[in-house]
Design a protein around this motif. Structure first.
Motif, PDB file in Angstrom:
ATOM      1  N   ALA A  20      -2.564  66.476  -6.391  1.00  0.00           N
ATOM      2  CA  ALA A  20      -3.456  65.853  -5.410  1.00  0.00           C
ATOM      3  C   ALA A  20      -4.920  66.080  -5.779  1.00  0.00           C
ATOM      4  N   ILE A  21      -5.239  67.277  -6.256  1.00  0.00           N
ATOM      5  CA  ILE A  21      -6.611  67.581  -6.666  1.00  0.00           C
ATOM      6  C   ILE A  21      -7.002  66.730  -7.872  1.00  0.00           C
ATOM      7  N   ALA A  22      -6.106  66.624  -8.845  1.00  0.00           N
ATOM      8  CA  ALA A  22      -6.381  65.793 -10.018  1.00  0.00           C
ATOM      9  C   ALA A  22      -6.600  64.339  -9.613  1.00  0.00           C
ATOM     10  N   THR A  23      -5.817  63.868  -8.667  1.00  0.00           N
ATOM     11  CA  THR A  23      -5.955  62.491  -8.181  1.00  0.00           C
ATOM     12  C   THR A  23      -7.313  62.268  -7.535  1.00  0.00           C
ATOM     13  N   ASP A  24      -7.747  63.236  -6.713  1.00  0.00           N
ATOM     14  CA  ASP A  24      -9.039  63.113  -6.044  1.00  0.00           C
ATOM     15  C   ASP A  24     -10.182  63.113  -7.057  1.00  0.00           C
ATOM     16  N   LEU A  25     -10.128  63.998  -8.020  1.00  0.00           N
ATOM     17  CA  LEU A  25     -11.187  64.061  -9.030  1.00  0.00           C
ATOM     18  C   LEU A  25     -11.228  62.795  -9.873  1.00  0.00           C
ATOM     19  N   HIS A  26     -10.061  62.277 -10.205  1.00  0.00           N
ATOM     20  CA  HIS A  26     -10.003  61.036 -10.977  1.00  0.00           C
ATOM     21  C   HIS A  26     -10.571  59.874 -10.170  1.00  0.00           C
ATOM     22  N   ALA A  27     -10.247  59.825  -8.889  1.00  0.00           N
ATOM     23  CA  ALA A  27     -10.780  58.775  -8.019  1.00  0.00           C
ATOM     24  C   ALA A  27     -12.299  58.873  -7.897  1.00  0.00           C
ATOM     25  N   GLY A  28     -12.834  60.103  -8.088  1.00  0.00           N
ATOM     26  CA  GLY A  28     -14.274  60.304  -8.051  1.00  0.00           C
ATOM     27  C   GLY A  28     -14.965  59.932  -9.352  1.00  0.00           C
ATOM     28  N   GLY A  29     -14.214  59.422 -10.315  1.00  0.00           N
ATOM     29  CA  GLY A  29     -14.804  58.944 -11.558  1.00  0.00           C
ATOM     30  C   GLY A  29     -14.725  59.911 -12.725  1.00  0.00           C
ATOM     31  N   HIS A  30     -14.048  61.038 -12.521  1.00  0.00           N
ATOM     32  CA  HIS A  30     -13.977  62.029 -13.587  1.00  0.00           C
ATOM     33  C   HIS A  30     -12.796  61.769 -14.525  1.00  0.00           C
ATOM     34  N   ARG A  31     -12.930  62.219 -15.759  1.00  0.00           N
ATOM     35  CA  ARG A  31     -11.807  62.266 -16.692  1.00  0.00           C
ATOM     36  C   ARG A  31     -11.092  63.589 -16.442  1.00  0.00           C
ATOM     37  N   VAL A  32      -9.787  63.516 -16.290  1.00  0.00           N
ATOM     38  CA  VAL A  32      -9.056  64.683 -15.806  1.00  0.00           C
ATOM     39  C   VAL A  32      -7.926  65.076 -16.753  1.00  0.00           C
ATOM     40  N   ALA A  33      -7.877  66.364 -17.061  1.00  0.00           N
ATOM     41  CA  ALA A  33      -6.770  66.936 -17.818  1.00  0.00           C
ATOM     42  C   ALA A  33      -5.873  67.692 -16.848  1.00  0.00           C
ATOM     43  N   LEU A  34      -4.619  67.306 -16.795  1.00  0.00           N
ATOM     44  CA  LEU A  34      -3.647  67.928 -15.905  1.00  0.00           C
ATOM     45  C   LEU A  34      -2.793  68.892 -16.720  1.00  0.00           C
ATOM     46  N   LEU A  35      -2.966  70.192 -16.498  1.00  0.00           N
ATOM     47  CA  LEU A  35      -2.226  71.209 -17.223  1.00  0.00           C
ATOM     48  C   LEU A  35      -1.090  71.742 -16.371  1.00  0.00           C
ATOM     49  N   ASP A  36       0.071  71.952 -16.990  1.00  0.00           N
ATOM     50  CA  ASP A  36       1.201  72.457 -16.222  1.00  0.00           C
ATOM     51  C   ASP A  36       2.236  73.038 -17.172  1.00  0.00           C
ATOM     52  N   LEU A  37       2.979  74.017 -16.687  1.00  0.00           N
ATOM     53  CA  LEU A  37       4.091  74.568 -17.458  1.00  0.00           C
ATOM     54  C   LEU A  37       5.129  73.490 -17.730  1.00  0.00           C
ATOM     55  N   ASP A  38       5.314  72.600 -16.763  1.00  0.00           N
ATOM     56  CA  ASP A  38       6.201  71.451 -16.899  1.00  0.00           C
ATOM     57  C   ASP A  38       5.404  70.299 -17.508  1.00  0.00           C
ATOM     58  N   GLY A  39       5.470  70.193 -18.824  1.00  0.00           N
ATOM     59  CA  GLY A  39       4.696  69.169 -19.519  1.00  0.00           C
ATOM     60  C   GLY A  39       5.062  67.762 -19.126  1.00  0.00           C
ATOM     61  N   GLU A  40       6.350  67.523 -18.865  1.00  0.00           N
ATOM     62  CA  GLU A  40       6.776  66.182 -18.469  1.00  0.00           C
ATOM     63  C   GLU A  40       6.172  65.791 -17.134  1.00  0.00           C
ATOM     64  N   ALA A  41       6.127  66.732 -16.201  1.00  0.00           N
ATOM     65  CA  ALA A  41       5.528  66.442 -14.892  1.00  0.00           C
ATOM     66  C   ALA A  41       4.038  66.180 -15.033  1.00  0.00           C
ATOM     67  N   ALA A  42       3.368  66.967 -15.864  1.00  0.00           N
ATOM     68  CA  ALA A  42       1.931  66.775 -16.067  1.00  0.00           C
ATOM     69  C   ALA A  42       1.642  65.423 -16.694  1.00  0.00           C
ATOM     70  N   THR A  43       2.451  65.049 -17.681  1.00  0.00           N
ATOM     71  CA  THR A  43       2.265  63.755 -18.348  1.00  0.00           C
ATOM     72  C   THR A  43       2.521  62.606 -17.389  1.00  0.00           C
ATOM     73  N   ALA A  44       3.567  62.729 -16.586  1.00  0.00           N
ATOM     74  CA  ALA A  44       3.892  61.674 -15.624  1.00  0.00           C
ATOM     75  C   ALA A  44       2.780  61.515 -14.595  1.00  0.00           C
ATOM     76  N   ALA A  45       2.250  62.634 -14.120  1.00  0.00           N
ATOM     77  CA  ALA A  45       1.163  62.575 -13.138  1.00  0.00           C
ATOM     78  C   ALA A  45      -0.090  61.965 -13.758  1.00  0.00           C
ATOM     79  N   ALA A  46      -0.346  62.289 -15.015  1.00  0.00           N
ATOM     80  CA  ALA A  46      -1.519  61.721 -15.695  1.00  0.00           C
ATOM     81  C   ALA A  46      -1.355  60.225 -15.905  1.00  0.00           C
ATOM     82  N   LYS A  47      -0.159  59.798 -16.294  1.00  0.00           N
ATOM     83  CA  LYS A  47       0.088  58.370 -16.509  1.00  0.00           C
ATOM     84  C   LYS A  47      -0.017  57.585 -15.209  1.00  0.00           C
ATOM     85  N   ALA A  48       0.321  58.225 -14.101  1.00  0.00           N
ATOM     86  CA  ALA A  48       0.186  57.557 -12.810  1.00  0.00           C
ATOM     87  C   ALA A  48      -1.287  57.276 -12.498  1.00  0.00           C
ATOM     88  N   LEU A  49      -2.162  58.125 -13.026  1.00  0.00           N
ATOM     89  CA  LEU A  49      -3.601  57.930 -12.810  1.00  0.00           C
ATOM     90  C   LEU A  49      -4.173  56.933 -13.808  1.00  0.00           C
TER      91      LEU A  49
END
Length: 248
Positions: A20-49
């Protein structure tokens, strides 16, 4: 909310509050790196943005591993640029009585929740200081202010440590235009609550003055504000967002 476009790093961003935080920052115009132990989840969340991967990338990393975390930051610099916003959100919650916590579990929770904040901030904040601008937001918790509550003592201790570490870094970096703040949520609907006993959840709900659980997007909006130019006079603060459960 509009702000100068920056590179933001959010740890523990594969789901829940981090996503949710990554989504808000991205909506604010920022480029966002989503880091997570679960790489697949991080990649999926990034692709959604950003399906093209130009303004959002997912990076698999174990924040308990200093070398892996440094490598992840190198990936971020290569793909998005030098980070000027850091949100330390990665965390592990283990509800367990203090008498039953073995030392390996204690060390693991503190490494995930607290040591990672130290490592990540020391890795990224010097470049912010050199550039004369930066925002660091550390995700704390009501548990770190009042004790274990539902979470274990190791979780509460790690979140209390984050509050102190936030103040220390804030003092170190304030003169350079870098703010460091903590956000202390409570009673927010997250995936962690899915494992809670329904009766316990109902009893908890009855103690919230506003009469409902918080939403992840409400917490994300607060974090997003602390990362703006307008929040430049706020540093070393712990901002509560708990529906009135803890008033001070």
């Amino acid at each position: 909310m509009t702000d100068t476009s920056r590179v933001a790093v959010v740890t523990g961003a594969g789901r829940g509050l981090g996503a949710a935080i990554a989504t808000d920052l991205h909506a604010g115009g920022h480029r966002v790196a989503l880091l997570d132990l679960d790489g697949e989840a991080a990649t999926a969340a990034a692709k959604a943005l950003d399906p093209a991967g130009e303004s959002a990338v997912g990076v698999a990393v174990d924040v308990r591993d200093p070398a892996a975390l440094r490598d992840a930051f190198d990936q971020v610099r290569s793909s998005l640029g030098v980070p000027e916003i850091l949100v330390n959100n990665a965390g592990r919650t283990v509800p367990r009585p203090v008498w039953d916590i073995d030392l390996d579990e204690w060390d693991d929770v503190l490494a995930t929740n607290l040591r990672s904040v130290l490592i990540a901030t020391r890795e990224l904040a010097p470049a912010m200081r050199d550039r004369g601008w930066g925002r660091v937001v550390n995700m704390a918790s009501l548990a770190g202010q009042q004790g274990g509550l539902v979470a274990g003592a190791h979780y509460a201790a790690s979140k209390a440590g984050i509050l102190v570490l936030t103040k220390i870094f804030a003092k170190e970096l304030a003169a350079a235009g870098v703010t460091v703040n903590a956000v202390a949520p409570a009673a927010v609907r997250t995936p962690v609550m899915d494992a809670m006993d329904p009766g316990q959840l109902e009893r908890s709900l009855a103690t919230i003055p506003v009469g409902r659980l918080g939403r992840a997007d409400e917490v994300a909006a607060l974090v997003g504000f602390l990362c703006t130019e307008a929040a430049g006079y706020i540093t070393g603060a712990t901002v509560d967002i708990n529906g009135g459960v803890f008033m001070r």
